[in-house]
Design an enzyme around this catalytic site. Structure first.
Site, PDB file in Angstrom:
ATOM      1  N   ASN A   2      31.396 -22.636  33.916  1.00  0.00           N
ATOM      2  CA  ASN A   2      31.264 -22.244  35.320  1.00  0.00           C
ATOM      3  C   ASN A   2      30.678 -23.445  36.045  1.00  0.00           C
ATOM      4  OD1 ASN A   2      30.652 -21.175  37.802  1.00  0.00           O
ATOM      5  ND2 ASN A   2      29.041 -19.795  37.064  1.00  0.00           N
ATOM      6  N   LYS A  21      30.276 -23.890  39.096  1.00  0.00           N
ATOM      7  CA  LYS A  21      29.579 -23.545  40.347  1.00  0.00           C
ATOM      8  C   LYS A  21      30.059 -24.480  41.472  1.00  0.00           C
ATOM      9  CE  LYS A  21      26.005 -21.587  37.515  1.00  0.00           C
ATOM     10  NZ  LYS A  21      24.611 -21.143  37.362  1.00  0.00           N
ATOM     11  N   HIS A  75      29.081 -12.657  39.414  1.00  0.00           N
ATOM     12  CA  HIS A  75      28.031 -13.568  38.953  1.00  0.00           C
ATOM     13  C   HIS A  75      26.727 -13.251  39.703  1.00  0.00           C
ATOM     14  CE1 HIS A  75      25.731 -17.207  38.288  1.00  0.00           C
ATOM     15  NE2 HIS A  75      26.491 -17.386  37.213  1.00  0.00           N
ATOM     16  N   GLU A  96      24.592 -15.074  41.016  1.00  0.00           N
ATOM     17  CA  GLU A  96      24.391 -15.837  42.254  1.00  0.00           C
ATOM     18  C   GLU A  96      25.155 -15.197  43.409  1.00  0.00           C
ATOM     19  OE1 GLU A  96      25.374 -19.681  40.621  1.00  0.00           O
ATOM     20  OE2 GLU A  96      23.520 -19.628  39.460  1.00  0.00           O
ATOM     21  N   GLU A 128      24.657 -11.976  31.196  1.00  0.00           N
ATOM     22  CA  GLU A 128      23.882 -13.104  31.712  1.00  0.00           C
ATOM     23  C   GLU A 128      22.545 -12.618  32.263  1.00  0.00           C
ATOM     24  OE1 GLU A 128      26.479 -16.752  32.591  1.00  0.00           O
ATOM     25  OE2 GLU A 128      26.263 -15.605  34.423  1.00  0.00           O
ATOM     26  N   GLY A 158      20.250 -21.151  34.576  1.00  0.00           N
ATOM     27  CA  GLY A 158      19.803 -22.379  35.213  1.00  0.00           C
ATOM     28  C   GLY A 158      18.328 -22.684  35.036  1.00  0.00           C
ATOM     29  N   SER A 180      21.642 -20.738  30.261  1.00  0.00           N
ATOM     30  CA  SER A 180      21.058 -21.896  29.573  1.00  0.00           C
ATOM     31  C   SER A 180      21.591 -22.068  28.156  1.00  0.00           C
ATOM     32  CB  SER A 180      19.525 -21.804  29.584  1.00  0.00           C
ATOM     33  OG  SER A 180      19.043 -21.800  30.923  1.00  0.00           O
TER      34      SER A 180
END
Ligand code: PGA
Length: 254
Positions: free
Chosen positions: A13, A15, A98, A100, A170, A176, A216
């Site tokens: 991904n 991003k 996701h 985010e 996730e 991150g 991560s």
């Protein structure tokens, strides 16, 4: 992983990273390194890089995905991209839900469900993201949170469509942050999600569903995470931006 009953999928991904020249270069670097990978390899890139990525990945094992799509096929939705638009240019996968997107753009379990349905209708494979916040883990409700997210996201999706769904577990606190879930935590959560899928569609479909871990994951911890029975791959953010690291994660499948 249980490669006898389900696919292992490593997906990057990217991003909001890389321009078109960098996209071409990075895919050119990754492709030879993953050509013998014992898993499916997917790269999810920004919209403006999709055509470049599809061209660069042609003739390689790499499949290209987007990072979101709208639930309508067309209409007055300024700034949005439909699943049909993605399919038209050769995109095969799309990430939906996701954290985010949920955190910064107001996506809910309901919009995740609508978008998932639209993506499937357009012939795309979906990487459906679920996962708990740190406070939810601390309250001991991780399995309830992922069960709720999974059930709503899959509402109205048929057993036959499940072959085009990958679920990515996730934990939000691991994304991150450099703080990955332990392999035991990842395995437990992926198994709990599989049990939710079994409750909806039966054990055979649950066993055949790929459930990734993301948060991560890197070249150093991938082998340990992927050694777990219910962890069927990874959704990789930061480490997917470096060819050697991403290839090492793909290599960790073996
Ligand atoms: P990370 O991101 O690997 O950088 O933690 C994972 C993701 O957001 O999918």
């Amino acid at each position: 992983m249980n490669r006898s009953v389900r696919k292992t999928v490593i997906a990057g991904n990217w991003k909001m990273n890389n321009n078109r020249a960098q996209t071409k270069e990075l895919i050119g670097e990754i492709a030879p390194l993953v050509k013998d990978a014992g898993c499916d390899v997917v790269l999810c890139v920004p919209y403006t890089n999709l055509e470049t990525a599809v061209d660069a990945a042609a003739g390689t094992v790499i499949k290209i995905g987007a990072q979101n799509c709208h639930h309508e096929s067309a209409g007055a939705y300024t700034g949005e991209i439909s699943a049909d638009m993605l399919a038209e240019i050769g995109v095969e996968y799309v990430i939906i839900g996701h954290s985010e997107r949920r955190q910064y753009y107001g996506e809910t379990d309901k919009t995740v469900n609508l978008r998932t349905k639209a993506a499937l209708a357009a012939g795309l494979k979906v990487i459906l993201c679920v996962g708990e916040h740190l406070a939810e883990r601390e309250y001991g409700i991780t399995d309830e949170v992922t069960a709720l997210q999974t059930k709503v996201a899959l509402s109205g999706i048929t057993a036959g469509q499940m072959k085009d769904i990958i679920i990515a577990y996730e934990p939000v606190w691991a994304i991150g942050t450099g703080r990955n879930a332990t392999s035991e935590q990842a395995d437990h959560a992926c198994a709990a999600i599989r049990a939710t899928v079994a409750g909806l569609y039966g054990d055979q479909i649950a066993q055949a569903t790929t459930i990734q871990y993301g948060g991560s994951m890197n070249a150093a911890n991938a082998a340990e995470l992927l050694s777990k029975k219910d962890v069927d791959g990874g959704l990789i953010g930061g480490a997917s931006l470096k060819s050697k690291d991403f290839a090492a994660i793909c290599g960790a499948v073996n």
